[in-house]
Write an enzyme that holds these catalytic residues in place. Structure first.
Site, PDB file in Angstrom:
ATOM      1  N   TRP A  44     -10.636  -0.266  -6.403  1.00 30.88           N
ATOM      2  CA  TRP A  44      -9.375   0.737  -5.758  1.00 30.88           C
ATOM      3  C   TRP A  44      -9.714   1.955  -6.162  1.00 30.88           C
ATOM      4  O   TRP A  44      -9.487   3.192  -5.343  1.00 30.88           O
ATOM      5  CB  TRP A  44      -8.081  -0.053  -6.346  1.00 30.88           C
ATOM      6  N   ASP A  80      -7.088  -3.831  -1.905  1.00 33.02           N
ATOM      7  CA  ASP A  80      -6.232  -3.629  -0.443  1.00 33.02           C
ATOM      8  C   ASP A  80      -7.344  -3.180   0.445  1.00 33.02           C
ATOM      9  O   ASP A  80      -8.180  -2.795   0.098  1.00 33.02           O
ATOM     10  CB  ASP A  80      -5.245  -2.763  -0.614  1.00 33.02           C
ATOM     11  N   ASP A 157       0.079  -8.504  -5.036  1.00 32.69           N
ATOM     12  CA  ASP A 157       0.911  -7.326  -5.238  1.00 32.69           C
ATOM     13  C   ASP A 157       2.462  -7.588  -4.776  1.00 32.69           C
ATOM     14  O   ASP A 157       2.564  -8.662  -4.467  1.00 32.69           O
ATOM     15  CB  ASP A 157       0.398  -6.209  -4.548  1.00 32.69           C
ATOM     16  N   ARG A 218       0.913  -6.898 -14.447  1.00 30.68           N
ATOM     17  CA  ARG A 218       0.872  -5.388 -14.685  1.00 30.68           C
ATOM     18  C   ARG A 218       2.214  -5.249 -15.576  1.00 30.68           C
ATOM     19  O   ARG A 218       3.427  -5.395 -15.303  1.00 30.68           O
ATOM     20  CB  ARG A 218       1.106  -4.686 -13.424  1.00 30.68           C
ATOM     21  N   ASP A 222       0.860   2.405 -11.541  1.00 23.41           N
ATOM     22  CA  ASP A 222      -0.273   2.767 -11.434  1.00 23.41           C
ATOM     23  C   ASP A 222      -0.774   4.062 -12.151  1.00 23.41           C
ATOM     24  O   ASP A 222      -0.336   5.040 -12.223  1.00 23.41           O
ATOM     25  CB  ASP A 222      -0.620   3.344  -9.787  1.00 23.41           C
TER      26      ASP A 222
HETATM   27  C1  GLA Z   1      -0.627  -0.796  -5.502  1.00 26.45           C
HETATM   28  C2  GLA Z   1      -1.166  -1.588  -6.734  1.00 26.45           C
HETATM   29  C3  GLA Z   1      -2.662  -0.907  -6.951  1.00 26.45           C
HETATM   30  C4  GLA Z   1      -3.444  -1.226  -5.444  1.00 26.45           C
HETATM   31  C5  GLA Z   1      -2.664  -0.699  -4.569  1.00 26.45           C
HETATM   32  C6  GLA Z   1      -3.496  -1.332  -3.052  1.00 26.45           C
HETATM   33  O1  GLA Z   1      -0.287   0.494  -5.758  1.00 26.45           O
HETATM   34  O2  GLA Z   1      -0.348  -1.238  -7.763  1.00 26.45           O
HETATM   35  O3  GLA Z   1      -3.326  -1.500  -7.971  1.00 26.45           O
HETATM   36  O4  GLA Z   1      -3.844  -2.451  -5.451  1.00 26.45           O
HETATM   37  O5  GLA Z   1      -1.278  -1.053  -4.298  1.00 26.45           O
HETATM   38  O6  GLA Z   1      -2.713  -0.734  -1.908  1.00 26.45           O
END
Ligand code: GLA
Length: 717
Positions: A44, A80, A157, A218, A222
């Site tokens: 990511w 993603d 997610d 989590r 982010d």
């Molecule tokens: C969220 C998650 C990230 C990532 C994105 C992908 O923001 O927290 O870690 O996986 O989605 O779209």
């Protein structure tokens, strides 16, 4: 004697309390997986939506070739954007045919052939965060699909969950229902699949309910690749140590080491903190582009061993006063991993004791520094002089009596300056202190302190000591004088060194301290600080520097009300109704969203919320050139424009031309040869009456974090 006994009893009771508190309350996910925190890679933060089969396979090869696999990193995780926008006629997920031409199964097979495992991403809602098909209503079917492809890890997610379909239930209850569906689906799939919950929004408290259904969850939003974000995710996770244990882990998000937004010492802190918290070690970076030094951080076997310790106890914070953190992590076999973390910008001594860290009373303890490998012994103090934003990490264990003499005494050299900021030409006192924490004397101690050319350093006492007994410290003071001229605001380095004879051989210790020096700001300039923490200012002619925290003048994600948090150097009433202000921004290390550095004009610079903000022209934390202004007449800056598709490198020249209540911004990146327009904006009349204050401003972008911006040749005509 009696009072010493009492102290001992209190210490023993406290220590028992620490241990009891560390007892886990969570019952781990029943799938028997992730008994130590998962380690691996995820695409990511290096490519975002750019994932494809080739990248995944190439990264797997790189992890084998560069030693990461051997160091324990075994998951290769797709995030993603791997899917096609539509399911097939039977409702099955379809991999994007251009990104994964052969589908996911052959990629999994390839990754498996290298002895690694494959991870994938899905979402509990109707669509993923990137808008691709989510698993809502297809949980068991998708779990079976993943199993049939050979997937070993699912990150799940929380975007686009149809909360409306669950009337009367809280968002958290709905999440529990939906995450449980996928958890059950994965268990029923017949394949061993690690389940990683990604529900990091404020108000989600997955550490309270995640353990029975998932292997990790989590804890924080982010992460970004800067020290402030890393610190926020650490602080948001470290208190949940009771909730994690084998099979069920707190996840403060993925490691940023290698993404170029932080320094190597900051990355070393990130890695140490994650390991101490028993967090997953998932590298989210371009593995093939890692420098040798970055790879050495990822592959430090001693720090990895702390993370992967089979007891699975996250580190417990035992103090955090003034941003100086002490954490202790219980290890299988009885030792402790003690982490000393300095979250401030200035080097400082951080100390604890072996018993406070949870070890039994002993005559001596071994200490191993996990970043230098130095092995020493201590009578009980566990201390280090830790650079700003840095760590010292040790394993500490009680020593059988006969083994202590085989190790050299643990010594700590520290520096302390009487003044945090020193005006050019002025003097301060710096003390240099050498502590012998060991159980035998050290001899022939010789201390020195040196500074950069132009500085004068004079000891005010003896710098040599023939014998320093066990448990004693020696301190010498120096008069330190900054050079008479120099840049407006800079950090100079003072370097201390100690040479000494431990019982065997010659020892040497060094310490460095950044000393901030500034040229005081005088007429015609004034300073304004509307942040919550004292800003630093320096001026040398028309070259200016500002060190400050603050959210800035305009905070797009949260709206204008959050703004007006910056520091400025300005000239009072200097901007006439027809005037031009110019400056060259030479450095702007702002990190948080809406931080930046540039020009500002408003009726009264020091009166936020009373004098309406007028207009700013600045370089933001994404290196974009931005104008932000007050169009409505309210008290805040409420409008914002960033030059599209442009990121700049420093130096950047900025020019702000005022004609009454209309302002035109320009920028130049070739020292003023070509000026490109930014925007022409009209400010509410009330926000731009007569003559205005005009100057330069800086905000770090975060309330907890100071950065220093520099400016050349500020002028108004
Ligand atoms: C969220 C998650 C990230 C990532 C994105 C992908 O923001 O927290 O870690 O996986 O989605 O779209």
């Amino acid at each position: 004697m009696l009072s010493r006994l009492r102290v001992l009893l209190v210490a023993v009771t406290l220590c028992a309390a620490v241990l009891a508190a560390a007892a886990q309350r969570a019952a781990a996910e029943g799938n028997g997986l992730a008994l130590t925190p998962p380690m691996g890679w995820n695409d990511w933060y290096s490519v975002y939506c750019g994932v494809n089969a080739q990248l995944v396979e190439q990264t797997a090869q790189e992890m084998v070739a560069d030693g990461m696999k051997a160091a324990g990193y075994d998951y290769v995780n797709i995030d993603d954007c791997w899917m096609d926008p539509s399911r097939d006629a039977s409702g099955n997920l379809v991999p994007d045919p251009t990104r994964f031409p052969g589908g996911i199964a052959p990629v999994a097979a390839y990754v498996h052939s290298l002895g690694l495992k494959l991870g994938i991403y899905e979402d509990a809602g109707t669509t993923t965060c990137a808008g691709l098909p989510g698993s809502f209503g297809h949980e068991a079917q998708d779990a079976a699909t993943f199993a049939s492809w050979g997937v070993d890890y699912v990150k799940y997610d929380r975007c686009n969950i149809p909360y409306g379909e669950f009337p009367g239930e809280s968002e958290e209850q709905v999440q529990q229902t939906l995450y449980t569906r996928m958890s059950d689906g994965l268990k029923a799939s017949g394949r061993e699949i690690v389940f990683s919950m990604c529900n990091p929004d404020p108000g989600d408290d997955p550490w309270d309910w995640g353990a029975p259904i998932s292997n990790l969850w989590r804890t924080t939003t982010d992460i970004q690749d800067n020290f402030g974000s890393m610190l926020a995710n650490f602080e948001g996770t470290v208190g949940h140590y009771r909730d994690a244990g084998p099979g069920a882990w707190n996840d403060p998000d993925m490691l940023q080491i290698g993404n170029d937004g932080s320094s190597l010492p900051e990355y070393t802190s990130e890695f140490s903190l994650w390991a101490e918290m028993a967090a997953p070690l998932i590298a989210s970076t371009d593995i093939g582009a890692l420098s040798k030094a970055e790879l050495a951080v990822y592959e430090n076997p001693s720090v990895i061993a702390v993370d992967q310790d089979p007891l699975g106890r996250p580190g417990v914070p035992i103090s955090s006063a003034n941003g100086l953190w002490v954490l202790t992590k219980q290890l299988a076999g009885g030792a402790r991993a003690v982490l000393l973390f300095n979250s401030t910008n200035t080097a400082a001594t951080i100390s604890t004791t072996a018993t406070a860290a949870g070890l039994p009373r002993a005559r001596a303890y071994s200490m191993r520094n996990l970043w230098t490998n130095a092995a020493t012994e201590t009578g009980g103090q566990v201390s280090a002089f830790v650079p700003g934003r840095g760590v010292a990490m040790f394993t500490v264990g009680a020593l059988p009596k006969r083994r202590a003499p085989k190790l050299v005494p643990h010594t700590v050299l520290s520096l302390d300056s009487a003044s945090a900021q020193l005006p050019l030409g002025h003097s301060t006192t710096v003390s240099e202190s050498f502590a012998n924490d060991g159980t035998s004397a050290v001899k022939r101690v010789a201390l020195t302190l040196t500074a950069r050319p132009g500085w004068v350093v004079k000891p005010v006492g003896k710098t040599r000591v023939p014998v320093l007994p066990a448990g004693k410290r020696y301190t010498v003071a120096y008069k330190v004088t900054a050079p008479p001229s120099g840049s407006p605001l800079a950090a100079s380095i003072l370097s201390g060194a100690a040479a000494y004879d431990p019982p065997a051989g010659r020892g040497r210790a060094t310490a460095t301290l950044g000393q901030l020096v500034s040229a005081p700001v005088g007429a015609p300039f004034r300073t304004a600080d509307v942040t919550t923490h004292p800003a630093l200012f320096g001026a040398s002619g028309r070259d200016l520097a500002i060190g400050s925290r603050g959210l800035g003048v305009f905070n797009p994600p949260y709206g204008a009300a959050e703004t007006d948090s910056y520091a400025a150097i300005y000239e009072h009433a200097k901007a006439r109704r027809a005037s031009t202000a110019e400056v060259t921004v030479t450095a702007d290390p702002a990190g948080g969203t809406s931080g930046g550095a540039g020009l500002i004009e408003r009726d009264a610079m020091t009166a936020p919320k009373r004098s309406p903000a007028a207009v700013t022209l600045y370089v933001n934390n994404f290196a974009q050139v931005v104008m932000a202004w007050n169009a409505s007449g309210g008290e805040d800056v409420d409008s914002h424009y960033a030059v599209p598709s442009l990121t700049v490198r420093f130096p950047v020249e900025l020019r702000l031309v005022r004609r009454g209540s209309t302002y035109t911004g320009y920028y130049s990146t070739d020292r003023g040869k070509v000026w490109a327009p930014v925007d022409a904006v009209s400010v509410a009349a009330v926000a731009s009456s007569g003559k205005q204050d005009v100057g330069v401003f800086h905000a770090s972008g975060l309330m907890t974090w100071m950065t220093t911006a520099t400016f050349r040749d500020f002028r108004v005509r």
